[in-house]
Design a protein around this motif. Structure first.
Motif, PDB file in Angstrom:
ATOM      1  N   ALA A  37      -0.620  -4.585   0.545  1.00  0.00           N
ATOM      2  CA  ALA A  37      -0.811  -3.759  -0.647  1.00  0.00           C
ATOM      3  C   ALA A  37      -2.177  -4.008  -1.281  1.00  0.00           C
ATOM      4  CB  ALA A  37       0.303  -4.020  -1.653  1.00  0.00           C
ATOM      5  N   PRO A  41      -4.149  -0.422  -0.889  1.00  0.00           N
ATOM      6  CA  PRO A  41      -3.271  -0.086  -2.011  1.00  0.00           C
ATOM      7  C   PRO A  41      -2.691   1.316  -1.945  1.00  0.00           C
ATOM      8  CG  PRO A  41      -5.560  -0.335  -2.732  1.00  0.00           C
ATOM      9  CD  PRO A  41      -5.504  -0.757  -1.303  1.00  0.00           C
ATOM     10  N   GLU A  45       3.183  -0.526  -0.609  1.00  0.00           N
ATOM     11  CA  GLU A  45       3.672  -0.979  -1.910  1.00  0.00           C
ATOM     12  C   GLU A  45       4.729  -2.045  -1.676  1.00  0.00           C
ATOM     13  OE1 GLU A  45       3.426   3.090  -4.574  1.00  0.00           O
ATOM     14  OE2 GLU A  45       5.317   2.588  -3.624  1.00  0.00           O
ATOM     15  N   ASP A  47       8.333  -3.443  -3.093  1.00  0.00           N
ATOM     16  CA  ASP A  47       9.441  -2.999  -3.931  1.00  0.00           C
ATOM     17  C   ASP A  47       9.903  -4.151  -4.828  1.00  0.00           C
ATOM     18  OD1 ASP A  47      11.024  -4.663  -2.303  1.00  0.00           O
ATOM     19  OD2 ASP A  47      11.845  -2.983  -1.165  1.00  0.00           O
ATOM     20  N   SER A  52       7.510  -5.103   1.553  1.00  0.00           N
ATOM     21  CA  SER A  52       6.521  -4.058   1.727  1.00  0.00           C
ATOM     22  C   SER A  52       7.148  -2.824   2.361  1.00  0.00           C
ATOM     23  CB  SER A  52       5.393  -4.565   2.623  1.00  0.00           C
ATOM     24  OG  SER A  52       4.468  -3.538   2.888  1.00  0.00           O
ATOM     25  N   VAL A  55       3.538   3.650   1.865  1.00  0.00           N
ATOM     26  CA  VAL A  55       3.627   4.713   0.864  1.00  0.00           C
ATOM     27  C   VAL A  55       3.971   6.027   1.553  1.00  0.00           C
ATOM     28  CG1 VAL A  55       2.305   6.037  -0.847  1.00  0.00           C
ATOM     29  CG2 VAL A  55       2.055   3.540  -0.724  1.00  0.00           C
TER      30      VAL A  55
END
Length: 93
Positions: A37, A41, A45, A47, A52, A55
């Motif tokens: 991330a 970025p 992401e 959670d 991980s 996206v």
């Protein structure tokens, strides 16, 4: 694009955008370091459980996504060509 993605030839004609990748994170292996991330970025992401996930599981070929996969300390990220399933990372031996 000429049919390669600049990553040692692992690319295909993917239309005007270039090659498309399928990105997966093995949540059983992921340790939630967050390096992916931080490196990409817009690509990954964490959670609420600090796991991980991509996206967008299918995305355009991206240097940041590849760097995140290469930098994962437990190699939990796999990247394949969306059209063929051919490995981008980790590379086939």
């Amino acid at each position: 694009m000429s049919g390669t993605d600049g990553k040692g030839g692992k690319g295909v004609e993917g239309g005007p955008e270039g090659p498309r990748w399928h990105v997966e994170v093995d949540r059983g292996v992921c340790i939630g370091s967050g390096l992916c991330a931080a490196t990409a970025p817009g690509g990954f992401e964490l959670d609420a459980a600090r796991q991980s996930h991509p996206v967008r599981p299918e995305c355009e070929a991206s240097d940041d996504v590849l760097a995140a996969a290469e930098g994962c300390p437990v190699e939990a990220i796999t990247v394949t060509l969306a059209a063929t399933g051919e490995a981008v990372f980790p590379p086939d031996e």
